[in-house]
Design a protein around this motif. Structure first.
Motif, short mmCIF file in Angstrom:
data_model
loop_
_atom_site.label_atom_id
_atom_site.label_comp_id
_atom_site.label_asym_id
_atom_site.label_seq_id
_atom_site.Cartn_x
_atom_site.Cartn_y
_atom_site.Cartn_z
N SER A 47 -16.76 -73.15 14.04
CA SER A 47 -16.46 -72.65 15.38
C SER A 47 -15.26 -73.37 15.97
O SER A 47 -14.33 -72.75 16.50
N ASP A 48 -15.27 -74.69 15.90
CA ASP A 48 -14.16 -75.48 16.43
C ASP A 48 -12.85 -75.14 15.74
O ASP A 48 -11.81 -74.98 16.38
N SER A 49 -12.90 -75.02 14.43
CA SER A 49 -11.70 -74.71 13.65
C SER A 49 -11.15 -73.32 13.99
O SER A 49 -9.95 -73.15 14.22
N ALA A 52 -9.62 -73.20 17.54
CA ALA A 52 -8.31 -73.85 17.58
C ALA A 52 -7.23 -72.96 16.97
O ALA A 52 -6.13 -72.84 17.51
N GLN A 53 -7.55 -72.33 15.85
CA GLN A 53 -6.58 -71.43 15.20
C GLN A 53 -6.24 -70.25 16.10
O GLN A 53 -5.07 -69.89 16.24
N MET A 54 -7.26 -69.67 16.70
CA MET A 54 -7.03 -68.48 17.52
C MET A 54 -6.30 -68.82 18.82
O MET A 54 -5.49 -68.02 19.30
N MET A 55 -6.56 -69.97 19.39
CA MET A 55 -5.91 -70.36 20.64
C MET A 55 -4.42 -70.62 20.46
O MET A 55 -3.65 -70.49 21.40
N THR A 56 -4.03 -71.00 19.26
CA THR A 56 -2.63 -71.32 19.00
C THR A 56 -1.93 -70.24 18.18
O THR A 56 -0.83 -70.46 17.68
N LEU A 71 -7.22 -64.90 25.64
CA LEU A 71 -7.72 -66.27 25.54
C LEU A 71 -9.17 -66.38 26.02
O LEU A 71 -9.96 -67.14 25.45
N GLU A 72 -9.53 -65.62 27.04
CA GLU A 72 -10.90 -65.66 27.53
C GLU A 72 -11.89 -65.04 26.55
O GLU A 72 -13.06 -65.39 26.53
N SER A 73 -11.44 -64.12 25.72
CA SER A 73 -12.33 -63.46 24.78
C SER A 73 -12.53 -64.26 23.48
O SER A 73 -13.48 -64.01 22.74
N ILE A 74 -11.67 -65.23 23.24
CA ILE A 74 -11.73 -65.98 21.97
C ILE A 74 -13.09 -66.65 21.74
O ILE A 74 -13.65 -66.52 20.65
N PRO A 75 -13.67 -67.37 22.71
CA PRO A 75 -14.97 -68.01 22.42
C PRO A 75 -16.06 -67.01 22.03
O PRO A 75 -16.88 -67.29 21.16
#
Length: 90
Positions: A47-49, A52-56, A71-75
């Motif tokens: 999840s963390d990985s 991080a990939q999707m946010m950047t 960005l709000e939908s990524i989590p």
């Protein structure tokens, strides 16, 4: 994002309801809690990985509001992926 404990509990419930033979075997051998703990930790790490990939990602929209929505939908997207790939699977 759910904690490791929540992911481990979700995987344990999945095994109990959908794979009772495997659940009983792991329980009998004393490996059930460790198996679920490991799976939970894998889920947190993945999840963390992914997040991080999707946010950047360079593919995020240039428009400010579209970018914020993305960005709000990524989590939520990451959680669905982790649940499908690690928690609700063997």
């Amino acid at each position: 994002m759910p904690s490791e404990t929540v992911y481990a509990r979700m995987h344990k419930d999945y095994l109990r309801k959908n794979h009772p033979e495997m659940y009983r075997e792991l329980e009998r051998s004393g490996e059930l809690l460790e198996h679920c703990r490991r799976r939970g930790q894998e889920a947190v790490d993945h999840s963390d990985s992914l997040e991080a990939q999707m946010m950047t990602s360079p593919n995020l929209p240039k428009d400010y509001m579209a970018r914020v929505r993305e960005l709000e939908s990524i989590p939520l997207i990451v959680e669905e992926i982790v649940l499908h790939e690690l928690i609700y699977s063997l």
